[in-house]
Structure formats: C-alpha cells, structure tokens
Design an enzyme around this catalytic site. Sequence first.
Site, mmCIF file in Angstrom:
data_model
loop_
_atom_site.group_PDB
_atom_site.id
_atom_site.type_symbol
_atom_site.label_atom_id
_atom_site.label_comp_id
_atom_site.label_asym_id
_atom_site.label_seq_id
_atom_site.Cartn_x
_atom_site.Cartn_y
_atom_site.Cartn_z
ATOM 1 N N CYS A 134 -8.221 5.083 5.451
ATOM 2 C CA CYS A 134 -8.748 3.753 5.144
ATOM 3 C C CYS A 134 -10.274 3.735 5.263
ATOM 4 C CB CYS A 134 -8.087 2.706 6.022
ATOM 5 S SG CYS A 134 -8.193 1.033 5.347
ATOM 6 N N HIS A 170 -1.916 3.792 6.132
ATOM 7 C CA HIS A 170 -1.737 3.788 7.585
ATOM 8 C C HIS A 170 -0.274 4.074 7.914
ATOM 9 C CE1 HIS A 170 -5.697 2.213 8.568
ATOM 10 N NE2 HIS A 170 -5.546 1.251 7.692
#
Length: 492
Positions: free
Chosen positions: A338, A435
């Site tokens: 991310c 994630h």
Amino acid sequence: MTRMSPTPAIMFQGTGSNVGKSLIVAGLCRLFARRGLKVAPFKPQNMSNNAAVTLDGGEIGRAQALQARAAFREPVVDMNPVLLKPESETGSQVVVQGRRVGSYRGAAYSGLKPSLMAPVIESFERLAADADLVLVEGAGSAAEVNLRQNDIANMGFAQSANVPVVLIGDIDRGGVIASLVGTSALLPPDDRALIRGFLINRFRGDPAMFAGGLTTIAERTGWPSLGVAPWFPEAGKLPAEDSVNLVGRARPARGEIRIVTPVLPRISNFDDLDPLRLEIGVSLELVEGGAPLPVDADLVLLPGSKATIDDLDALRRFGWDHDIHAHVRRGGRVLGLCGGYQMLGRTIADPDGVEGPPRSVEGLGLLEVDTVLGGEKRLARVTGRHMPSGEAVEAYEIHMGRTAGPDTARAPFEVEGRPEGAASPNGLVAGAYLHGVFAADGFRRAYLKALGLPGSALAYEATIEATLDALAAHLETHLDVDAILAIARSRG
C-alpha cells in the site's frame, strides 16, 4: 426522544489507554457466543490507523473486526461508527459509519463532535436489534473530564444509551489502586452511578496477595470487584491495534531468515506483519527511527502508511533510503504494501491536497511506476492469487490513489481477473495495494521458501481461533462472568 433498545448491553471503560479493554471484550465475545448468545461488539469512537474493511465496503478499527470474529460474526460498520485515523500530531481523518467525511484538526473535530452522537446511537440501535448482548468498548480513560462535553467515546455514550459500565484497571503498569479510586473521585455523580463494578487486568503472581487491594478499592469507590485476570501470555498471538505495542512484539534476531521493517511515524495496517512474526524460523525486526537497517536482511518490508508523503520524508530523514538502496545493490529483496508500494515508485503526486498542501515528490525510484493520490477511497475485500507461486490469497484494499507505469506489467498478484501491483525486471523489488496476504498459509509458505525458509508449519487462522478460545477460557476462570452478564441484563 430516541427509544432505546432493551437489549442487554454493558460497556467496558478503562482507567487509561492500553489497559486491555479490546482484549477483554474479544474474550467475552467468544465466551458468551460459546454459551449460545448472539453477541455484537461495539466501540462508539476509535482512534487507530489499523483499520479493517467490512463486507459492505466500509472501514472500522481492527480491534472491532477481531471482536466480531470472536463473536462468530461478520464485521459491519455499525460496530465502530466513528473512526479517527491520525494523519499528523494534531489532525485525523474522520470516518463515520465506514465512510471518510474529511480531515479535521483538534479544534475543528471538537466542533464536529456534537453531530456525531446521532450516528453513534443509530449504529448501536441497529446492532442491538440483531443481538442478544452488546459488549461495548470505551476509549482512553473514563476520567478524561476535560473531554467530557459532547463525549461520544465513554460516559457521554453510556449516559445517552443507558448502558451500565465496568471499569478496568491494569495492575501491570503499577498504581492500579490509585487509578481506580482516582477515577471514582474525578467522575461527576451521574457518571459514577453508571459504574457497576471493576476488574483488574494483567496480574502477575498470586492473586490472593491482592485481596487487600480489592477491599481498599471497593471501600473507597463502592464498586464490587468482578475479578482479577492474570497475565494472558498468548495475547501476543492476536493482532495489536496500537502501534505503541509494535516494537515489543517483534521476534528477536534468531531466525533462519531476517525480515526488517522500518517503523514509520504514520505506519498503518501493521497487522500485515503478524503472521510473519509468529513464524518459527523468521526473525522479524522492527527498526525505530535513528537506527540503521541491518545489512544482512533477506527482506525489507515497507508497510502501509496513513500519510505516505510525510512518512517518505521521515524515511529519508532517518537515512533509511540509503540503507534500502544499498540492500537492493547487494541483491536483497524489498516488498512494499500500500503506502510502502507507493514509496517505491518514481513519483508521488498529491494534486488535490489529500495529505496536506498539493505537491509532488520523488519516490525511492526502485519501481518504474508513478502514483497520483486522490479520487474515491478504495475499500474492498478481494480474492486472487500470487502469480509466481499460483497460491490463492484473500486480502483487502484500503487506499486513496492510483499507481501506473511499466513495472505493473510484472504484477505479482492477480485479483479478480486484473493484475495488481508491480515488480522490477529482476523480481527483487515488488509492491501491491493488498493488505492481509500473509495470513494465507500457502502463499506465505511459498514466499518464505523463496527467501530461504524451506518449510513452515504455522496455520495462522487456526492459531487465531485457538487463541480466542483460550482467552475466553482464561476469562471464565478468573472473572465473575455471570455477574457481568447480570449487569448487562439489568439495563432498562
């Protein structure tokens, strides 16, 4: 006037932050769910950059997602209607019922708070309508009297929803008698009247030695003791919500492979690291600012960030950019998740001022990609596979921004039919917006095998389930859970 649900409910507040409220609620969720009750966890206001994505595409605090799992329920946005995600020392992104409403500094947020009680109560009522029992977690200290006006996190909510309170004190940090008695002394009479008992958490040694302490607290406050919970050593196997706990949870440097993560000021979604931390044979080292990254690391893992540009600036201030480039020149691997993925590219542009003043900065230049922050925040739970190994993954995305460039042609993942992420031509540097991928045992084993760890016996999800069961048994042994349930049922 809003008609309150008669559903049994009880709120667990603390004498301070990090006294174990989240863990106590998670254990009781599992305990009462095992008794056949339909349990719902609830936290009116949370402050955390460790967020979870719900099936309905919203975000809540990671602790409430764990509590929902403990209760055998899917997490929903109503379990944490107000989430504050710190972006600086004085400001936070505000998420209401799963959706970002903007970024506010302290004074501006104080002005917003009066409007937040309505959605908080609305979410609580929806949960209560579909539950036999609601277990509510407070935030910080019950005695933050300077924040009592328009409070939605502790006594303000408890008064509005007519929910009885149990106060938790952490004996491991010392001064537990003073913290409980002092809380009683500071609370105004109508708030104090909501407290129906107290419990002591994280006791080490023989609880009988604290009998006099329990008597003193009960005499000074008028509250009955609901038990003394000894230290639960398995707690470290469960995801942590607060980054303050991060460094102490790292595995010492004794594994066959060495994974290093720089701890950036606005690190987020750091539960990505938890499966790696539990792996026998893996040394997961979390390096704080001011210390160099070890030169013999097998992998440098750049985690998510709530303020990517500011964290990239911090990374450079700490000299970690030089350490990472040297690591790559030695043939080491780098993985960015991310915000960490965004940092690996050539540039990060913020034309709309998502993270502060509009600007564009140079990235680390390790991937031929560029990122533009802005647009709608992407919140999604996804399934896919790791392209090199073919192993399946389940993950979630929670980011604002789009990344594109030549290295996306070597995306390390395929997600629902589309490529995700980017990799360098030699494959040593990679990144993605996913994630939670390391929770997948097959992918994690394949990834670690490529780093040099030949085998892994860790069944991560089964470990979490076993730990929640053990926590429930621990609390049932040491707390008066029947009295706790009776307090919840006394709500009227």
